[in-house]
Scaffold this motif. Structure first.
Motif, short mmCIF file in Angstrom:
data_model
loop_
_atom_site.label_atom_id
_atom_site.label_comp_id
_atom_site.label_asym_id
_atom_site.label_seq_id
_atom_site.Cartn_x
_atom_site.Cartn_y
_atom_site.Cartn_z
N SER A 36 0.69 -1.43 -0.29
CA SER A 36 -0.05 -0.23 -0.24
C SER A 36 0.97 1.19 -0.66
O SER A 36 0.61 2.22 1.19
CB SER A 36 -0.72 0.15 0.86
N ASN A 80 -7.15 -7.76 -7.86
CA ASN A 80 -6.41 -8.69 -7.16
C ASN A 80 -5.26 -10.21 -7.84
O ASN A 80 -4.35 -10.56 -7.40
CB ASN A 80 -6.97 -9.94 -5.73
N TYR A 121 4.82 -13.35 17.12
CA TYR A 121 5.57 -13.26 18.10
C TYR A 121 4.56 -12.13 19.47
O TYR A 121 4.72 -10.85 18.48
CB TYR A 121 6.62 -12.98 17.62
N ARG A 123 1.77 -11.22 19.55
CA ARG A 123 0.92 -10.41 19.14
C ARG A 123 -0.09 -9.59 19.48
O ARG A 123 -0.75 -7.84 19.02
CB ARG A 123 -0.21 -11.06 17.82
#
Ligand code: NAD
Length: 171
Positions: A36, A80, A121, A123
């Motif tokens: 993005s 996509n 990790y 989160r």
């Protein structure tokens, strides 16, 4: 072997840093795609591609990773099915993609690219959404990102940018 990790890195945090170190355990080189790339100055995507390049490159330097990586900004495409060839057109060749993002995994998997999901990790704390929320609410956040990211956010007045964006979103 060369691995590809794509993320928005809004902002780059300790979870991303951990994944890069894991990918480099099984690859000589890593390509870090800044996804993005065309979006900035929104509450979900406050930082520009250039600012995110600084966050990643300075954090890698801080970790002693100095030469075996490529950082490539990748704008989104409005289709996509065309995204994987678009990514390939912008990046060096790669053998494997590392992602926890369901759509990213599906799009690469459908065209036969090997995809691996790195383990999450911490989160709860290492999440872009949580860190942006903490910045907005004046809660502690600097321990969840590399020191270099704190410096970049300070350099670009990122805290006041996020707060202004929150105001304009409410207006
Ligand atoms: P992100 O910054 O949220 O995450 C990047 C990677 O880091 C992910 O693989 C995620 O699993 C991993 N990660 C995050 N927190 C972690 C933690 N605590 N521990 C371990 N790993 C952790 O970015 P994202 O949303 O996955 O980025 C995908 C990008 O691909 C977006 O920019 C999206 O727009 C782009 N995309 C574009 C198209 C299109 O243009 N058509 C299609 C698909 C995807």
């Amino acid at each position: 072997m060369r691995g590809l990790l794509i993320g928005r890195f809004q902002p780059f945090h300790n979870g991303h840093s951990y994944v890069i170190r894991e990918v480099l355990k099984e690859n000589e080189e890593i390509i870090i795609g800044i996804g993005s790339a065309q979006i900035s100055h929104t509450l979900e995507n406050p930082f520009t591609a250039g600012e995110r390049v600084m966050m990643v490159s300075k954090s890698l330097y801080e970790n002693g990773i100095k030469k075996n990586y490529y950082i490539i900004p990748i704008p989104d495409v409005n289709n996509n099915s065309l995204w994987v060839p678009h990514v390939r057109s912008l990046t060096p060749p790669f053998n494997k993609v590392y992602s926890g993002n369901t759509l990213v995994k599906r799009l690469f998997g459908e065209v036969g690219v090997k995809v691996e999901t790195p383990p999450m990790y911490n989160r709860e704390e290492y999440s872009g959404t949580m860190i942006r929320k903490r910045i907005l609410n004046d809660e502690p956040w600097v321990d969840f990102v590399p020191r270099a990211v704190v410096d970049v956010i300070n350099e670009v007045s990122g805290v006041s940018r996020l707060k202004d964006l929150a105001k304009s979103d409410r207006a």
